[in-house]
Design an enzyme around this catalytic site. Structure first.
Site, PDB file in Angstrom:
ATOM      1  N   HIS A 274       1.012  -1.368  -0.127  1.00 37.72           N
ATOM      2  CA  HIS A 274      -0.656  -0.133  -0.209  1.00 37.72           C
ATOM      3  C   HIS A 274       0.267   1.670  -0.225  1.00 37.72           C
ATOM      4  O   HIS A 274       1.466   1.590   0.891  1.00 37.72           O
ATOM      5  CB  HIS A 274      -1.142   0.296   1.503  1.00 37.72           C
ATOM      6  CG  HIS A 274      -1.541   1.160   1.320  1.00 37.72           C
ATOM      7  ND1 HIS A 274      -1.824   2.000   2.432  1.00 37.72           N
ATOM      8  CD2 HIS A 274      -3.140   1.075   0.441  1.00 37.72           C
ATOM      9  CE1 HIS A 274      -3.089   3.095   2.269  1.00 37.72           C
ATOM     10  NE2 HIS A 274      -3.266   2.712   1.208  1.00 37.72           N
TER      11      HIS A 274
ATOM     12  N   GLU B 223       0.559  -0.486  -4.556  1.00 34.88           N
ATOM     13  CA  GLU B 223      -0.502   0.706  -5.003  1.00 34.88           C
ATOM     14  C   GLU B 223       0.078   2.099  -5.097  1.00 34.88           C
ATOM     15  O   GLU B 223       1.252   2.607  -3.695  1.00 34.88           O
ATOM     16  CB  GLU B 223      -1.622   0.221  -3.913  1.00 34.88           C
ATOM     17  CG  GLU B 223      -3.153   1.220  -3.990  1.00 34.88           C
ATOM     18  CD  GLU B 223      -2.893   2.135  -3.115  1.00 34.88           C
ATOM     19  OE1 GLU B 223      -4.032   2.994  -3.387  1.00 34.88           O
ATOM     20  OE2 GLU B 223      -2.322   2.330  -2.239  1.00 34.88           O
TER      21      GLU B 223
ATOM     22  N   ASP C 201      -1.323   6.375  -5.428  1.00 39.56           N
ATOM     23  CA  ASP C 201      -2.254   7.533  -5.636  1.00 39.56           C
ATOM     24  C   ASP C 201      -1.688   8.681  -6.356  1.00 39.56           C
ATOM     25  O   ASP C 201      -0.485   9.430  -6.836  1.00 39.56           O
ATOM     26  CB  ASP C 201      -3.122   8.089  -4.562  1.00 39.56           C
ATOM     27  CG  ASP C 201      -3.245   7.435  -3.067  1.00 39.56           C
ATOM     28  OD1 ASP C 201      -3.960   7.019  -3.204  1.00 39.56           O
ATOM     29  OD2 ASP C 201      -2.400   6.880  -1.797  1.00 39.56           O
TER      30      ASP C 201
ATOM     31  N   HIS D  20      -1.436  11.144  -2.162  1.00 38.80           N
ATOM     32  CA  HIS D  20      -3.042  10.600  -1.567  1.00 38.80           C
ATOM     33  C   HIS D  20      -4.299  11.936  -1.261  1.00 38.80           C
ATOM     34  O   HIS D  20      -4.987  11.968  -1.997  1.00 38.80           O
ATOM     35  CB  HIS D  20      -2.639   9.596  -0.273  1.00 38.80           C
ATOM     36  CG  HIS D  20      -3.938   9.375   0.588  1.00 38.80           C
ATOM     37  ND1 HIS D  20      -4.848  10.473   0.981  1.00 38.80           N
ATOM     38  CD2 HIS D  20      -4.848   8.367  -0.154  1.00 38.80           C
ATOM     39  CE1 HIS D  20      -6.256   9.254   1.259  1.00 38.80           C
ATOM     40  NE2 HIS D  20      -6.197   8.429   1.046  1.00 38.80           N
TER      41      HIS D  20
ATOM     42  N   GLU E  75      -3.885   4.261  -7.561  1.00 36.60           N
ATOM     43  CA  GLU E  75      -5.691   4.801  -7.619  1.00 36.60           C
ATOM     44  C   GLU E  75      -5.298   6.531  -8.239  1.00 36.60           C
ATOM     45  O   GLU E  75      -4.682   7.183  -7.464  1.00 36.60           O
ATOM     46  CB  GLU E  75      -5.570   4.231  -6.620  1.00 36.60           C
ATOM     47  CG  GLU E  75      -7.404   5.852  -5.839  1.00 36.60           C
ATOM     48  CD  GLU E  75      -7.227   5.717  -4.144  1.00 36.60           C
ATOM     49  OE1 GLU E  75      -8.202   5.891  -4.197  1.00 36.60           O
ATOM     50  OE2 GLU E  75      -6.653   4.695  -3.121  1.00 36.60           O
TER      51      GLU E  75
END
Length: 250
Positions: free
Chosen positions: A16, A43, A45, A58, A118
């Site tokens: 993450h 992952e 952002d 993020h 994301e």
């Protein structure tokens, strides 16, 4: 529409925001640390600078994870690139810069690793951000199509922009609640996956998703009991901060 049993190239365990607790989240330092723990998928952002550069962050604002202030998407990359995105985490990472999606793509491709991007738009820029992230991803992974990134978002408009721009890239709908119509929305956006808060997965929701031909992923799984429950359901992806706790080959 994605068909049941369609190929799924991604590793089950996903780091993450890189190794976003052990190193400053969404920075190249975090990706390097995740790789050092054996992870092969991350992952992150992604959002847009004021001059159209796709970069990793993020939050909408800069204060939590940089020494900057204000809305990140209102600044040009020339200003964003000068910020310290490491000191907030620890002295060891002082001076670590924000990362562009291009830099992260180079890192992943050099390692032979995968990425879940994301799409994290500045409020009001959902469609444009989805288009820009998808366009950048299609370009950056053009020569490495076998490791094309998974594009996810909580914002259906962002996924619609991605679908419009790069329909060949797989998409996933992120969910923090099972709002009315979530399954129909995932199908209408031709998603390959749904990515839920781990507490939302049970036998019923797993069956619903799989019945629609969707892969199943969960975030953010940091406890052994939660991991065991999800592994029992046979989930396709488990996103964790605890790269130090969960060996990715388990």
């Amino acid at each position: 529409m994605t068909q049941p049993g369609a190929p799924w190239p991604y590793p089950r365990w996903v780091a993450h925001r890189g190794a976003g607790r052990l190193a400053p989240e969404n920075t190249l330092a975090a990706f390097r640390l995740g790789a050092a723990h054996g992870y092969r998928m991350y992952e992150c952002d992604a959002k847009l600078s004021a001059d159209g550069v796709v970069f990793l962050l993020h939050d909408t604002t800069l204060e939590r994870t940089t020494n900057g202030t204000g809305v990140a998407g209102h600044l040009a990359w020339s200003a964003l690139s000068q910020l310290d995105a490491g000191s907030w985490h620890s002295r060891a990472y002082a001076g670590e810069p924000l990362a562009t999606l291009e830099a992260v793509a180079c890192h992943c491709q050099a390692q032979g690793h995968w990425l879940n991007i994301e799409i994290k738009p500045t409020p009001g820029a959902e469609l444009d951000t989805g288009r820009a992230v998808a366009s950048a991803a299609a370009r950056l992974w053009q020569a490495d199509a076998a490791r094309a990134p998974l594009l996810t978002s909580f914002q259906p408009d962002a996924l619609a922009g991605a679908l419009e721009t790069a329909p060949h890239l797989p998409r996933g709908l992120l969910l923090d609640t099972l709002w009315n119509g979530w399954l129909d929305t995932a199908r209408s956006l031709d998603c390959a996956a749904v990515v839920c808060n781990h507490a939302l997965w049970d036998a019923t929701t797993v069956a619903q998703a799989r019945g629609a031909g969707l892969r199943t992923l969960a975030y953010t799984v940091n406890d052994e009991w939660a991991a065991q429950r999800l592994l029992g359901f046979g989930l396709d992806g488990i996103i964790t901060d605890r790269v130090d706790l969960f060996p990715p080959g388990r």
